[in-house]
Scaffold this motif. Structure first.
Motif, short mmCIF file in Angstrom:
data_model
loop_
_atom_site.label_atom_id
_atom_site.label_comp_id
_atom_site.label_asym_id
_atom_site.label_seq_id
_atom_site.Cartn_x
_atom_site.Cartn_y
_atom_site.Cartn_z
N THR A 30 7.38 50.44 -52.74
CA THR A 30 7.25 48.98 -52.78
C THR A 30 7.88 48.45 -54.06
O THR A 30 7.66 49.00 -55.14
CB THR A 30 5.77 48.57 -52.74
OG1 THR A 30 5.16 49.10 -51.55
CG2 THR A 30 5.62 47.05 -52.73
N VAL A 31 8.63 47.36 -53.92
CA VAL A 31 9.35 46.76 -55.05
C VAL A 31 8.99 45.28 -55.14
O VAL A 31 8.91 44.58 -54.12
CB VAL A 31 10.87 46.92 -54.88
CG1 VAL A 31 11.65 46.04 -55.87
CG2 VAL A 31 11.27 48.38 -55.07
N THR A 41 8.06 40.42 -52.24
CA THR A 41 7.76 41.85 -52.21
C THR A 41 8.68 42.52 -51.20
O THR A 41 8.87 42.00 -50.10
CB THR A 41 6.30 42.10 -51.82
OG1 THR A 41 5.43 41.45 -52.76
CG2 THR A 41 5.98 43.59 -51.82
N ILE A 42 9.25 43.65 -51.57
CA ILE A 42 10.14 44.38 -50.68
C ILE A 42 9.48 45.70 -50.29
O ILE A 42 8.95 46.42 -51.14
CB ILE A 42 11.49 44.69 -51.37
CG1 ILE A 42 12.08 43.42 -51.98
CG2 ILE A 42 12.47 45.33 -50.39
CD1 ILE A 42 12.42 42.35 -50.98
N HIS A 43 9.51 45.99 -48.99
CA HIS A 43 8.97 47.24 -48.48
C HIS A 43 10.10 48.11 -47.95
O HIS A 43 11.23 47.66 -47.75
CB HIS A 43 7.95 46.96 -47.37
CG HIS A 43 6.73 46.23 -47.85
ND1 HIS A 43 5.74 46.85 -48.57
CD2 HIS A 43 6.36 44.93 -47.72
CE1 HIS A 43 4.79 45.97 -48.85
NE2 HIS A 43 5.15 44.79 -48.36
N ALA A 44 9.79 49.37 -47.71
CA ALA A 44 10.79 50.34 -47.27
C ALA A 44 11.53 49.86 -46.03
O ALA A 44 10.94 49.28 -45.11
CB ALA A 44 10.11 51.69 -47.00
N GLN A 67 2.90 43.52 -40.99
CA GLN A 67 4.10 43.95 -40.25
C GLN A 67 4.76 45.16 -40.88
O GLN A 67 5.52 45.87 -40.20
CB GLN A 67 5.08 42.78 -40.16
CG GLN A 67 4.58 41.64 -39.29
CD GLN A 67 5.50 40.44 -39.31
OE1 GLN A 67 6.45 40.38 -40.11
NE2 GLN A 67 5.24 39.47 -38.45
N THR A 68 4.50 45.41 -42.15
CA THR A 68 5.10 46.56 -42.83
C THR A 68 4.07 47.66 -43.13
O THR A 68 4.41 48.68 -43.71
CB THR A 68 5.75 46.13 -44.16
OG1 THR A 68 4.76 45.56 -45.01
CG2 THR A 68 6.85 45.10 -43.90
N SER A 85 -2.20 49.14 -38.20
CA SER A 85 -1.99 47.89 -37.47
C SER A 85 -2.89 46.75 -37.93
O SER A 85 -2.57 45.58 -37.71
CB SER A 85 -2.20 48.12 -35.97
OG SER A 85 -3.52 48.58 -35.72
N SER A 86 -4.01 47.05 -38.57
CA SER A 86 -4.95 45.99 -38.93
C SER A 86 -5.42 46.07 -40.37
O SER A 86 -6.44 45.48 -40.72
CB SER A 86 -6.17 46.01 -37.99
OG SER A 86 -6.86 47.24 -38.11
#
Length: 256
Positions: A81-82, A98-101, A186-187, A191-192
């Motif tokens: 995570t960035v 926030t950036i995810h893979a 979503q990332t 799921s919850s």
């Protein structure tokens, strides 16, 4: 800035610290395909991009892209995570996203011929893929679909920036908090459930509010039985209610 940060900020010193891309080429092709709109990038084009750049392993809490450094590469997040943002005059970190893979950290700055538009900080230990812009430009000649795919990625980034600006003006903090949770879901691997692996101050800055107000909004969502919290884990109990709240206007929730 210490010596280690300086080296990370300068892609021209790649030979000392980067891992050849072919070591993880198959996995990288999948990540590259995910980073573009479906159907735009062929397997052959993804393979060509996977051979152009190099990997970089970055420790947690390291500033590895600086807004005052020349932008000479495109950056894709492979793992971790960035946080993207800038430091203010008091050297406080102001995060904008926030950036995810599987998503681009920065796919636009290098085309402008100046410095990076924002800084990037590893919130966890991350693996990033570094693509020199000159080599990418050369690939456009034989693979024009790469140019079209990158243009679509930059256009999507513009659309997202426009939407974020609208949300800051038109939505309440509660609505923005709900929207942030939806984006994180979503990332998430679950799921919850969302795991907060960043400081509340950074998330609050991204949402245009204070850490105290952000915490208060989370408690309000708990009181509304929309979420449950267990320290840094947020479990979403009512996703539909969360979606309705994320669409709320300023008059329907707490103000900044």
């Amino acid at each position: 800035m210490n010596h280690f940060q300086h080296r990370l900020a300068d892609p021209n010193e790649a030979a000392v610290r980067l891992v050849p891309a072919h070591n993880s080429r198959e996995g990288l092709c999948g990540t590259l395909s995910k980073a573009f709109r479906p159907g735009l990038l062929s397997a052959a084009a993804a393979l060509e991009l996977a051979q152009l750049g190099q990997f970089q392993k970055i420790p947690a809490k390291t500033l590895f892209i600086r807004a005052d450094e020349p932008a000479s590469a495109l950056w894709l997040l492979v793992n971790g995570t960035v946080g993207v943002g800038c430091h203010d005059e008091q050297q406080q970190w102001r995060q904008t996203r926030t950036i995810h893979a599987g998503h681009w950290i920065d796919a636009e700055s290098a085309w402008l011929g100046g410095n990076y538009l924002e800084s990037a900080r590893a919130e966890t230990a991350v693996s990033a893929y570094w693509l020199p812009v000159r080599e990418v430009e050369q690939a456009f000649v034989t693979r024009p679909e790469i140019a079209r795919s990158l243009l679509a990625a930059v256009a999507e980034r513009v659309r997202r920036v426009s939407g974020d600006a609208h949300d800051l003006l038109a939505k309440s903090v509660l609505a923005r908090c709900a929207g942030w949770l939806i984006d994180e879901l979503q990332t998430s691997d679950q799921s919850s459930a969302v795991v907060m692996n960043q400081h509340k101050r950074a998330i609050a800055s991204q949402l245009g509010t204070s850490p105290e107000t952000f915490s208060r909004m989370l408690r309000q969502l708990c009181d509304m039985k929309v979420i449950d919290m267990d320290r840094y884990r947020i479990h979403v109990r009512d996703a539909q209610a969360l979606q309705r709240l994320s669409n709320g206007a300023l008059a329907h929730g707490a103000k900044t």
